[in-house]
Structures are given as structure tokens and as C-alpha cells.
Design a protein around this motif. Structure first.
Motif, PDB file in Angstrom:
ATOM      1  N   ALA A   1       0.811  -1.218   0.000  1.00 53.06           N
ATOM      2  CA  ALA A   1       0.000   0.000   0.000  1.00 53.06           C
ATOM      3  C   ALA A   1       0.844   1.267   0.000  1.00 53.06           C
ATOM      4  O   ALA A   1       0.482   2.265  -0.626  1.00 53.06           O
ATOM      5  CB  ALA A   1      -0.933  -0.004   1.220  1.00 53.06           C
ATOM      6  N   GLU A   2       1.994   1.272   0.682  1.00 57.47           N
ATOM      7  CA  GLU A   2       2.792   2.491   0.776  1.00 57.47           C
ATOM      8  C   GLU A   2       3.451   2.876  -0.545  1.00 57.47           C
ATOM      9  O   GLU A   2       3.959   3.987  -0.693  1.00 57.47           O
ATOM     10  CB  GLU A   2       3.854   2.358   1.860  1.00 57.47           C
ATOM     11  N   ASN A   3       3.472   1.959  -1.529  1.00 56.42           N
ATOM     12  CA  ASN A   3       4.086   2.257  -2.827  1.00 56.42           C
ATOM     13  C   ASN A   3       3.075   2.338  -3.963  1.00 56.42           C
ATOM     14  O   ASN A   3       3.458   2.367  -5.130  1.00 56.42           O
ATOM     15  CB  ASN A   3       5.132   1.184  -3.166  1.00 56.42           C
ATOM     16  N   LEU A   4       1.786   2.366  -3.640  1.00 54.66           N
ATOM     17  CA  LEU A   4       0.755   2.296  -4.669  1.00 54.66           C
ATOM     18  C   LEU A   4       0.474   3.631  -5.352  1.00 54.66           C
ATOM     19  O   LEU A   4       0.007   3.646  -6.497  1.00 54.66           O
ATOM     20  CB  LEU A   4      -0.551   1.760  -4.068  1.00 54.66           C
ATOM     21  N   LYS A   5       0.707   4.719  -4.692  1.00 53.60           N
ATOM     22  CA  LYS A   5       0.264   6.013  -5.212  1.00 53.60           C
ATOM     23  C   LYS A   5       0.839   6.304  -6.594  1.00 53.60           C
ATOM     24  O   LYS A   5       0.112   6.730  -7.507  1.00 53.60           O
ATOM     25  CB  LYS A   5       0.652   7.120  -4.229  1.00 53.60           C
ATOM     26  N   VAL A   6       2.137   6.068  -6.788  1.00 45.21           N
ATOM     27  CA  VAL A   6       2.775   6.369  -8.072  1.00 45.21           C
ATOM     28  C   VAL A   6       2.174   5.518  -9.184  1.00 45.21           C
ATOM     29  O   VAL A   6       1.881   6.016 -10.286  1.00 45.21           O
ATOM     30  CB  VAL A   6       4.297   6.139  -7.967  1.00 45.21           C
ATOM     31  N   LEU A   7       1.956   4.234  -8.912  1.00 51.57           N
ATOM     32  CA  LEU A   7       1.405   3.340  -9.939  1.00 51.57           C
ATOM     33  C   LEU A   7      -0.033   3.722 -10.285  1.00 51.57           C
ATOM     34  O   LEU A   7      -0.433   3.693 -11.464  1.00 51.57           O
ATOM     35  CB  LEU A   7       1.474   1.894  -9.454  1.00 51.57           C
TER      36      LEU A   7
ATOM     37  N   LEU B   1     -10.932   5.597 -21.146  1.00 47.81           N
ATOM     38  CA  LEU B   1     -12.204   6.241 -20.863  1.00 47.81           C
ATOM     39  C   LEU B   1     -12.092   7.063 -19.578  1.00 47.81           C
ATOM     40  O   LEU B   1     -11.403   6.668 -18.630  1.00 47.81           O
ATOM     41  CB  LEU B   1     -13.306   5.190 -20.704  1.00 47.81           C
ATOM     42  N   ALA B   2     -12.806   8.197 -19.564  1.00 46.82           N
ATOM     43  CA  ALA B   2     -12.779   9.061 -18.389  1.00 46.82           C
ATOM     44  C   ALA B   2     -13.411   8.364 -17.185  1.00 46.82           C
ATOM     45  O   ALA B   2     -12.946   8.527 -16.045  1.00 46.82           O
ATOM     46  CB  ALA B   2     -13.495  10.371 -18.686  1.00 46.82           C
ATOM     47  N   LYS B   3     -14.467   7.576 -17.422  1.00 51.77           N
ATOM     48  CA  LYS B   3     -15.105   6.862 -16.314  1.00 51.77           C
ATOM     49  C   LYS B   3     -14.159   5.848 -15.689  1.00 51.77           C
ATOM     50  O   LYS B   3     -14.144   5.678 -14.469  1.00 51.77           O
ATOM     51  CB  LYS B   3     -16.375   6.182 -16.809  1.00 51.77           C
ATOM     52  N   ARG B   4     -13.389   5.179 -16.521  1.00 50.58           N
ATOM     53  CA  ARG B   4     -12.406   4.231 -15.978  1.00 50.58           C
ATOM     54  C   ARG B   4     -11.319   4.966 -15.194  1.00 50.58           C
ATOM     55  O   ARG B   4     -10.819   4.465 -14.184  1.00 50.58           O
ATOM     56  CB  ARG B   4     -11.785   3.408 -17.104  1.00 50.58           C
ATOM     57  N   ALA B   5     -10.955   6.147 -15.652  1.00 52.44           N
ATOM     58  CA  ALA B   5      -9.978   6.951 -14.914  1.00 52.44           C
ATOM     59  C   ALA B   5     -10.507   7.317 -13.539  1.00 52.44           C
ATOM     60  O   ALA B   5      -9.773   7.254 -12.535  1.00 52.44           O
ATOM     61  CB  ALA B   5      -9.619   8.201 -15.707  1.00 52.44           C
ATOM     62  N   MET B   6     -11.813   7.693 -13.463  1.00 55.76           N
ATOM     63  CA  MET B   6     -12.408   8.021 -12.170  1.00 55.76           C
ATOM     64  C   MET B   6     -12.441   6.799 -11.253  1.00 55.76           C
ATOM     65  O   MET B   6     -12.247   6.901 -10.040  1.00 55.76           O
ATOM     66  CB  MET B   6     -13.816   8.574 -12.372  1.00 55.76           C
ATOM     67  N   LYS B   7     -12.672   5.629 -11.820  1.00 55.61           N
ATOM     68  CA  LYS B   7     -12.657   4.398 -11.024  1.00 55.61           C
ATOM     69  C   LYS B   7     -11.266   4.122 -10.466  1.00 55.61           C
ATOM     70  O   LYS B   7     -11.111   3.663  -9.331  1.00 55.61           O
ATOM     71  CB  LYS B   7     -13.133   3.221 -11.870  1.00 55.61           C
TER      72      LYS B   7
ATOM     73  N   TYR C   1      -8.975   6.441  -9.809  1.00 50.05           N
ATOM     74  CA  TYR C   1      -8.761   7.412  -8.726  1.00 50.05           C
ATOM     75  C   TYR C   1      -9.521   6.995  -7.467  1.00 50.05           C
ATOM     76  O   TYR C   1      -9.009   7.119  -6.339  1.00 50.05           O
ATOM     77  CB  TYR C   1      -9.206   8.801  -9.162  1.00 50.05           C
ATOM     78  N   ASP C   2     -10.733   6.512  -7.638  1.00 48.73           N
ATOM     79  CA  ASP C   2     -11.525   6.088  -6.493  1.00 48.73           C
ATOM     80  C   ASP C   2     -10.880   4.904  -5.781  1.00 48.73           C
ATOM     81  O   ASP C   2     -10.789   4.869  -4.542  1.00 48.73           O
ATOM     82  CB  ASP C   2     -12.936   5.715  -6.964  1.00 48.73           C
ATOM     83  N   GLN C   3     -10.399   3.953  -6.557  1.00 43.51           N
ATOM     84  CA  GLN C   3      -9.718   2.800  -5.968  1.00 43.51           C
ATOM     85  C   GLN C   3      -8.436   3.210  -5.265  1.00 43.51           C
ATOM     86  O   GLN C   3      -8.096   2.690  -4.189  1.00 43.51           O
ATOM     87  CB  GLN C   3      -9.417   1.771  -7.062  1.00 43.51           C
ATOM     88  N   ALA C   4      -7.721   4.159  -5.851  1.00 43.05           N
ATOM     89  CA  ALA C   4      -6.480   4.637  -5.234  1.00 43.05           C
ATOM     90  C   ALA C   4      -6.756   5.325  -3.908  1.00 43.05           C
ATOM     91  O   ALA C   4      -6.051   5.105  -2.913  1.00 43.05           O
ATOM     92  CB  ALA C   4      -5.767   5.582  -6.189  1.00 43.05           C
ATOM     93  N   ALA C   5      -7.796   6.173  -3.862  1.00 47.08           N
ATOM     94  CA  ALA C   5      -8.119   6.891  -2.622  1.00 47.08           C
ATOM     95  C   ALA C   5      -8.510   5.946  -1.499  1.00 47.08           C
ATOM     96  O   ALA C   5      -8.271   6.237  -0.319  1.00 47.08           O
ATOM     97  CB  ALA C   5      -9.248   7.892  -2.884  1.00 47.08           C
TER      98      ALA C   5
END
Length: 400
Positions: free
Chosen positions: A139-145, A158-164, A166-170
Motif C-alpha cells: 500500500a505504501e508504494n501504490l500512489k505512483v502506480l 475512458l474518463a469513467k475508468r480513470a475516475m474508477k 482514482y476512487d480505488q487509489a483513494a
């Protein structure tokens, strides 16, 4: 030919220099020396051919003495010579050999090179690579990926996939990175879908378990958003909710903003409600932390006293003088307690001068016994009077 002869001469000298005493062959001692193999690779890259250099790299991988930097160097060599697929195979071998944190640089370089090479032509393959990378990464190295993954979807997907993404990353990154991840998520959502789309992201961030200080900051940004959209009641409700995280004694900025908000958009009732909430929150924080200032004061005073004593010891001050200094700077409560505790009855010189008040016990406490005592006292007085002389009886009658 001249370059090959020079290389053979240098290699022979190195082998002799690294050789140790004994009957064991030199190759048994040096065949896993990474420094020697690295020098060998440099010589092949400068004086040999691509095939000979690849053979040396492959030998290093077979001996399992490669480092992440060796993997990256090997892949870059193949990429410079237009062997892109072979370079990606080297990266694949590298991510299988190494674990975190050593494989981080290999993953980042691999994904960057792959996206740059193929772009949207092999989008599904790139998605599979990113998904595999985030599944095997701590988890501590996930942000960059995740940021690379979302950038791929924004540029080629797709923009919707990009939002998904970002949501998964948060939701996945550690708590100390959630705030920054949500800020990026909100900024990208506002740019792609518009400002109203960010409302659900703000609400998700507030309920995601952020630290109290981050929740307060997120609420203030959310209230500013609602105010900019003309939703005054929604903004006031957000201020009301976030006030529980703002101590009026230490967080004047929050209450100043709410005060200015009510002055501009509220009325007398809403302003009074804001003041009532301020008093309520201040009282709750005071009840929770009412012991804290005194405790911290005593702690700091104790630390300063100990530091002073240590400094005097190093300076060579006698212990008698240090003891006197401790008594001088000790807390007043301790001095008072010691004075009261050390005082004993009968030790003072002025004990004889102390006046003690006496109070008679009411007769009702003794009941009939008190009446008998009075009768005995009267009888005793009569007997005493009979024994006295005439002059003494006259004096007593005059006094009575």
C-alpha cells in the motif's frame, strides 16, 4: 582484433589480481563476483558486439547475481537497438525475480516505456500490466502506480475508468496519503465532469476515516464549493457538522470563516446558532482537556529542573548546593505539602501560647444521668459550705 587482444590481457590481469592462495581454481571463487561481471559487461558494450553483450547479461541472470540496475541497463541496451519486445521480456523477468521495495524502479520504468511505445494500440495489455502491478504492490508504494494508471486512462482510455482508478487509489493508499489522493481525485473530476460531480467525492472523503484535521479541511473546501454554487443552506450545514473538529481556542481560522459566512449570508437567528455552537464546542473541549495545561506545566517544570541539576553536576557544583537549588525551584505545592507534613505537635516553641476553645456538651446528650450529676453537685456544695468558716460563707454570698 587489437581490441579483443587488449580485452583478453586486461581480463587475465584481473583474474590474477583476484586469485587467492590455495589449490582451488580461481573460477570457483570468482564466478559469482558481481563487480567482475559488471566490468565484463562494460568491456563487451565498449569493445564487443550486441550478441556478445547479451550473452554476458544472460549469464549474469542465470547465475542469479543480477541487481535491479542490471535489469534496467540490459533492457535499455535492447531498446536502443530496437529490440523492444525483448526489452519488455527482460522487465518481466526482473519483476518476477525481485520483491518490494527493490522491484519498484523496475515496475515504474517498465510501465512508462510500455505506454510510451504502444500508447492506445495495446491498451488492454497495458491495463493488465497495471492491474498486475497494483495487485502485487504494498500500500505504501501504490500512489505512483495508480497515478500512472489513471493517466493512461485519461490519455488513451475512458474518463469513467480513470475516475474508477482514482476512487480505488483513494481507498487503498495509506491514511497519511489519503488527503492528497482525494485532492487529486477532486481536481481531475472537476476538470473532466464539472464541479457538481465533486460533491459525492467530498462526502466520500469525509466519511472515509480521515484524521480529524483532514476532515475539517475537507469540510471547509466542501463548504466553499457549495457557497460558490449558491447553496447557502448546504454550506451552513457543512460548517455546523465540521465545527465538532475545531477547538475555538486553537482553531480561530475556522470560526472566523464561519463568522464571515454568517455575516454575509445569514441572519440574526443563524448567527446566534453559530455562537451557540461555538460555546458548546468550547465547553466540550474544556471538559475533555481541563487537566492538560496543568499537567504539561508540571512536566515542563520537572524537565527544566532536571536539566539544571545535570548541568550543575557537569560543572562540578557540590551536592549540598544542588540540593538547596532543588528546594528553591521545586513546585510550591510540593513545598507546602512538605512543610505541613513535617510539622508535629509538641515540637514547636510556641505550643504553650496556643489557645484551645472549650465548649460544654449539652445536657440532653446524657439524659437522666445529667440530673443525677447535678443533684450530687448540689449536695457536695452544701457539704462544702458547711465546712467553710463564717467569713468565707459571707464572701461567697456577696459574690453570688
Amino acid at each position: 582484433m587489437v581490441g579483443t587482444q587488449q580485452w583478453n590481457s586486461v581480463a587475465t590481469q584481473l583474474i590474477k589480481a583476484f586469485a587467492a592462495d590455495g589449490n582451488e581454481p580461481v573460477q570457483m571463487k570468482l564466478y559469482k563476483s558481481l563487480r567482475l561481471w559488471a566490468f565484463y559487461v562494460d568491456l563487451e558494450e565498449g569493445l564487443g558486439t550486441l550478441e556478445s553483450t547479451r550473452a554476458v547479461y544472460e549469464r549474469i541472470l542465470d547465475l542469479k547475481i543480477a541487481t535491479p540496475q542490471v535489469i534496467i541497463n540490459y533492457a535499455l541496451l535492447l531498446e536502443e537497438n530496437k529490440y523492444f519486445e525483448d526489452a519488455f521480456k527482460v522487465y518481466e523477468r526482473g519483476v518476477k525475480i525481485f520483491k518490494y521495495p527493490h522491484v519498484k524502479d523496475i515496475w515504474v520504468t517498465y510501465l512508462t516505456k510500455f505506454v510510451k511505445r504502444y500508447g492506445k494500440t495495446k491498451l488492454e495489455r497495458a491495463r493488465e500490466l497495471f492491474q498486475h502491478a497494483v495487485e502485487t504492490t504494498p500500500a505504501e508504494n501504490l500512489k505512483v502506480l495508480y497515478l500512472q494508471y489513471a493517466k493512461l486512462e485519461e490519455d488513451y482510455g475512458l474518463a469513467k475508468r480513470a475516475m474508477k482508478v482514482y476512487d480505488q487509489a483513494a481507498k487503498t493508499v495509506p491514511d497519511n496519503e489519503k488527503m492528497s489522493m482525494y485532492e487529486i481525485y477532486i481536481a481531475r473530476a472537476a476538470e473532466i465532469f464539472g464541479v457538481p460531480k465533486t460533491r459525492e467525492i467530498y462526502e466520500q472523503a469525509i466519511e472515509s476515516g480521515l484524521p480529524d484535521k483532514d476532515v475539517k479541511v475537507m469540510c471547509m473546501k466542501y463548504a466553499e464549493l457549495e457557497k460558490s454554487l449558491g447553496e447557502i443552506d448546504r454550506a451552513r450545514a457543512i460548517y455546523n457538522f465540521s465545527s465538532q473538529y475545531a477547538d475555538p481556542r486553537s482553531d480561530a481560522d475556522f470560526w472566523t470563516k464561519w463568522h464571515d459566512f454568517e455575516v454575509q449570508h445569514g441572519n440574526e437567528d443563524t448567527f446566534r446558532e453559530m455562537l451557540r455552537m461555538k460555546r458548546s464546542v468550547s465547553a466540550s473541549y474544556s471538559q475533555t482537556h481541563f487537566i492538560l495545561p496543568e499537567y504539561l506545566m508540571q512536566k515542563d517544570q520537572k524537565l527544566n529542573l532536571e536539566e539544571t541539576v545535570d548541568t550543575l553536576k557537569r560543572a562540578g557544583v557540590p551536592e549540598d548546593e544542588m540540593a538547596a537549588l532543588e528546594r528553591q525551584f521545586a513546585p510550591e505545592s510540593n513545598n507546602t505539602a512538605s512543610k505541613d507534613g513535617s510539622r508535629k505537635l509538641g515540637d514547636g516553641e510556641d505550643d504553650d501560647k496556643i489557645e484551645i476553645a472549650h465548649k460544654d456538651v449539652p445536657a440532653a446528650v446524657f439524659g437522666d444521668l445529667a440530673n443525677k450529676v447535678e443533684e450530687n453537685n448540689k449536695d457536695g456544695d452544701e457539704e462544702t459550705d458547711s465546712k467553710l468558716g463564717a467569713l468565707e460563707r459571707i464572701k461567697r454570698q456577696r459574690q453570688g
